[in-house]
Enzyme design. Structure first.
Site, PDB file in Angstrom:
ATOM      1  N   SER A  47     -52.008 -48.255  37.940  1.00  0.00           N
ATOM      2  CA  SER A  47     -52.562 -49.595  37.816  1.00  0.00           C
ATOM      3  C   SER A  47     -51.496 -50.651  38.138  1.00  0.00           C
ATOM      4  O   SER A  47     -50.895 -50.626  39.197  1.00  0.00           O
ATOM      5  CB  SER A  47     -53.139 -49.771  36.401  1.00  0.00           C
ATOM      6  OG  SER A  47     -53.876 -50.947  36.281  1.00  0.00           O
ATOM      7  N   ASP A 166     -58.895 -46.149  37.737  1.00  0.00           N
ATOM      8  CA  ASP A 166     -57.553 -46.427  37.214  1.00  0.00           C
ATOM      9  C   ASP A 166     -56.801 -45.138  36.860  1.00  0.00           C
ATOM     10  O   ASP A 166     -57.290 -44.308  36.094  1.00  0.00           O
ATOM     11  CB  ASP A 166     -57.685 -47.300  35.967  1.00  0.00           C
ATOM     12  CG  ASP A 166     -56.381 -47.979  35.600  1.00  0.00           C
ATOM     13  OD1 ASP A 166     -55.321 -47.375  35.805  1.00  0.00           O
ATOM     14  OD2 ASP A 166     -56.422 -49.119  35.105  1.00  0.00           O
TER      15      ASP A 166
END
Length: 382
Positions: A47, A166
């Site tokens: 991320s 993610d």
């Protein structure tokens, strides 16, 4: 993988807008330990940690990094509902930032060094990507790593034809178990570079390889990760990152080193050494303060927001009208989003039906092979 005394890695945990802490860490390493950045073997992250890894791999300016983070946080606070307003498109802003700031040869600089953590939608397993065909290929991998379900949208983006979300949902700190990996996290815990100063915590958990102390400060940090605060708060977080990185270099006697080839591990007997909570701080030490060119970036952002707050009556009227038209605006933007998602949703539905049909057909074929008597002539005598 064997751990080499002449190699080291850096791993950043995913943390949303707490990336301001990473900006401070990067400023410190950029200013005081260039050899750590230039000689690192693997730069890992999920991320926002992957974004910071790309910044380091492409040798971007720390000031530019801070400017773009402040721009993203300003966009997140624009709407009436902040970052959860339907008009706020984080991935679009991140893509624009990467397309604008990354050099044209970013994929060449990142390949082999940058390891982006992704979570595969089909089975929830972690995938590390480290080879990139082009700048757009690198950007798409970073976009997939930043896609937090619901917060960033409904339909996950795809990379090389496979959908990912993610990377923090499966491995939030790649290679963290290796002794020669410098782990960095904006949450107080047992990472090599992380916030200090709060010895009281209820418990410690490991969230996908990231050590996090359970306390009220970390709970607040989780909120900040999704809902960015004002520039002065982000500046304080950046300053804390700089100080913590300075402490790490100071504790491990890395401030005086000029070359990584002079025996890095001779100065760091144990890279994963746990630093006690009562370690001396460097508050008030000018050596551990942010450089002036970074301070100017935050001061400029603060002045811009201060100018926008003038004319109180006008601001109140605009704010009142925004709340009045909010339901209509949300309905309109939601319809636009649905129109954008319809082709992707149809494509996903076709893919799911195709996989289900293929699975059912394969089971039927295996069953008929195991039961050949079903296809024998009923009039046949044995």
């Amino acid at each position: 993988m064997q751990e080499s005394a002449k190699e080291w890695n850096i791993s950043f945990a995913g943390c949303g807008f707490l990336m301001a802490y990473y900006c401070g860490v990067y400023c410190c390493l950029f200013e005081r330990a260039q050899f750590l950045l230039k000689g690192v073997t693997k730069i890992c992250g999920a991320s926002s940690g992957a974004l910071m890894g790309a910044v380091i791999a492409c040798q971007m300016s720390p000031a530019k990094c801070c400017e773009n983070l402040l721009e993203m946080s300003r966009e997140a606070r624009k709407g009436t509902l902040g970052a959860v307003h339907p008009s706020f498109d984080l991935l679009k802003i991140v893509r624009n930032f990467l397309s604008r700031e990354l050099p044209d040869d970013a994929h060449l600089l990142a390949s082999g060094r940058l390891h982006v953590s992704l979570t595969r939608v089909s089975d929830g397993r972690n995938v590390l990507v480290s080879e990139f065909d082009s700048k757009e290929d690198l950007i798409q991998a970073l976009i997939c790593s930043c896609f937090y379900p619901l917060y960033c949208g409904v339909i996950p983006p795809s990379y090389h034809g496979i959908r990912y979300v993610d990377g923090a949902l499966s491995d939030n700190m790649p290679f963290s178990s290796l002794r020669n990996t410098i782990t960095i996290s904006p949450f107080s815990g047992e990472s090599d570079i992380s916030p200090y100063g709060n010895p009281f915590y209820f418990h410690e958990i490991y969230y996908n390889n990231v050590s996090i102390h359970i306390n009220f400060i970390n709970a607040h940090r989780v909120i900040v990760a999704f809902f960015p605060p004002e520039p002065e708060v982000l500046a304080e977080m950046c300053q804390n990152g700089y100080k913590d990185a300075f402490l790490f270099l100071q504790e491990n006697k890395l401030l005086k080193l000029r070359s990584p080839l002079s025996g890095l591990w001779d100065h760091i007997p144990t890279f994963k050494k746990h630093i006690s909570e009562n370690k001396p701080t460097v508050t008030g030490n000018s050596k551990s303060n942010l450089p002036e060119f970074v301070k100017k970036v935050f001061c400029k952002a603060h002045m811009m927001e201060k100018d926008q707050i003038r004319c109180p009556f006008s601001v109140k009227m605009v704010y009142f009208l925004m709340w009045c038209i909010l339901p209509v605006e949300m309905a309109y933007i939601t319809l636009l989003r649905l129109a954008e998602w319809t082709p992707e949703m149809c494509k996903m539905a076709i893919e799911m039906i195709g996989r289900a049909w293929k699975k059912a057909f394969s089971r039927s074929y295996v069953y008929t092979q195991k039961c050949p008597t079903l296809h024998q002539d009923p009039n046949r005598t044995h």
